[in-house]
Design a protein around this motif. Sequence first.
Motif, short mmCIF file in Angstrom:
data_model
loop_
_atom_site.label_atom_id
_atom_site.label_comp_id
_atom_site.label_asym_id
_atom_site.label_seq_id
_atom_site.Cartn_x
_atom_site.Cartn_y
_atom_site.Cartn_z
N ARG A 33 0.82 -1.22 0.00
CA ARG A 33 0.00 0.00 0.00
C ARG A 33 0.85 1.27 0.00
O ARG A 33 0.46 2.27 -0.59
N ARG A 73 9.35 9.89 -13.19
CA ARG A 73 8.40 9.59 -14.26
C ARG A 73 9.01 9.85 -15.64
O ARG A 73 8.89 9.03 -16.56
N LYS A 102 2.99 5.91 5.79
CA LYS A 102 1.94 6.31 4.84
C LYS A 102 0.96 7.28 5.51
O LYS A 102 0.59 8.30 4.95
N GLN A 118 2.88 2.26 -9.98
CA GLN A 118 2.08 2.06 -11.20
C GLN A 118 2.12 3.30 -12.08
O GLN A 118 2.35 3.21 -13.28
N LYS A 119 1.90 4.46 -11.46
CA LYS A 119 1.93 5.71 -12.25
C LYS A 119 3.31 5.95 -12.84
O LYS A 119 3.44 6.47 -13.95
N ASP A 120 4.36 5.61 -12.07
CA ASP A 120 5.72 5.85 -12.55
C ASP A 120 6.23 4.73 -13.45
O ASP A 120 7.35 4.79 -13.95
N PRO A 131 5.66 10.73 -1.67
CA PRO A 131 4.71 9.71 -2.11
C PRO A 131 5.27 8.95 -3.31
O PRO A 131 5.86 9.55 -4.21
N ASP A 153 4.34 6.02 -6.27
CA ASP A 153 3.30 5.24 -6.92
C ASP A 153 3.96 4.46 -8.06
O ASP A 153 4.22 5.01 -9.13
N ILE A 189 3.46 1.97 -1.56
CA ILE A 189 3.97 2.36 -2.89
C ILE A 189 2.93 2.13 -3.98
O ILE A 189 3.24 2.19 -5.16
N ASN A 190 1.69 1.88 -3.56
CA ASN A 190 0.58 1.60 -4.49
C ASN A 190 0.91 0.47 -5.48
O ASN A 190 0.68 0.59 -6.69
N GLU A 203 0.42 -3.12 -7.37
CA GLU A 203 -0.79 -3.74 -7.92
C GLU A 203 -1.45 -4.65 -6.88
O GLU A 203 -2.67 -4.65 -6.73
#
Lengths: 129, 384
Positions: B56, B161, B255, B190-192, B186, B188, B58-59, B61
């Motif tokens: 959670r 990114r 977090k 997935q986003k990165d 923060p 993420d 680092i978000n 999957e």
Amino acid sequence: MAQIGYSKKVLDHFTNPRNVGVIDAPDGHGKVGNPVCGDLMEIFIKVKDDIITDIKFRTFGCGSAIATSSMVTEMAKGMHVDEALKITRNDVADELEGLPPKKMHCSNLASDALHEAVKDYKGKMGNKL
Amino acid sequence: MRKIYLDHASSMPVDPRILDFAGPFLKSGFGNSSSLHSMGLEAKRVIEDAREKVARLINAENEDCIIFTGGATESNNLAIKGTALRNIGKGKKVAASAIEHISVLNSMKELLKSGFELGIIPVDSTGIVDIERINAILTKDTTLTSIMYANNEIGTIEPIREISEAVHEKSLYLHVDATAAAGRIPIDVQKDAIDLLTLSSNDMYGPQGAGALYIKPGVKLQPILLGGGQERGLRSGTENIFAILGMGEAAKIMKNEMKQENERVKEIRDKLVEEILKIEEAYLTGHPSQRLPNHASFRFSRIEGESILLNMDMKYNMQVSTGSACSSKTLEPSHVLLAIGLKHEEAHGSMVLTLGRSNNIGEIPLISKAAKETVERLRELSPL
């Protein structure tokens, strides 16, 4: 157990170094090391009848560079110049109750600086004669 | 004299809440998570709980993307050697930024012995990776590129990114060492579009002896430790349950509290930087704004860093860090400081302050006074 960190005596000489400074018109001056390597030290001596009557140092470097400089000035003060030439790096380290192994070479240049100062003095005397 | 600890990047005290959480398990004893009896199942349950908390942060999957290791060094070794060797059929090139942690650089150098080529990506004077050079250095044979999220010595945060986009145009996988960054900014994955990401327990107030590697679903790597097949076969060896539980709880607390705590330390840090830069010939190292909120790093002309560290410790009971050669095992100045273009004699005079929960705003005048007096004292001793 292997020596970890600095001895109490090294820390004492680092915290309260003896004979810091410059002597104007010294009888001998020695400078060794290089700021690129992280250590540079210089020693100034006043000599009367071949006896070191006053000695000062300035050092750029790590804890052991400063402590060995301070220590060697204490050892050499009042000494005959020929005796001062016999002070080795190991003698300085022993007086400080040891140095961490990796500091034995890189930061233990104080006796070299003293020798340079004595040689400078002897050179000047030779020129006068 | 009260201690003021300013070296949180090197080691952090364990959060007492983590001891309260994981301590009872340590006292009552753990089962082995591979055992089928009730104690073993309980051990497995608490490990999976910790895995979810780390995922959670680092978000990720899902929690299965997280492998627990013995620490960040092991995670970096596994990420680099594990993917490079597993994907050797796709190419024998790896790349890393010039300011990576030594565990990344040495893992890559080890691959040279197996015939790999290594590309080093330079950084600018603030420590930001040169994206143009990524394009120039990476080729279609590059299977793994490793760029850290933020640097531990100069605090610079990389534009991950943009880097990720550039890396994925050429290279198969991007590994990101987030040891210094996790819990401070923060993240993420997935986003990165990060393929592998390293985390450390102790850098989040968790116990030493645990780390994690995030592995994106589908990324192929081979283990470097072989044995009973724990952690999906990627990290054999009985789990260090106490440290893993602690790491999970640390990730949860980080977090939850990241935003508030970071604002607090950033205020202290900014004032501290302002004060310390008033010292003559004092310079900030790293990026002026794109930097970790708890991180302040400097260099001072004409003095040496180990002396700074000793003086701050002996005379003021303040523990700091330095990239000076004299404090390293190799007797070379920090590769990070050289990579940002400092000369050897400049790199020798560095001081790094990393703040944490124990620091407060009232310490600013004490720390800046100690730094000023230290620099002045050492300059008085210096012939330069």
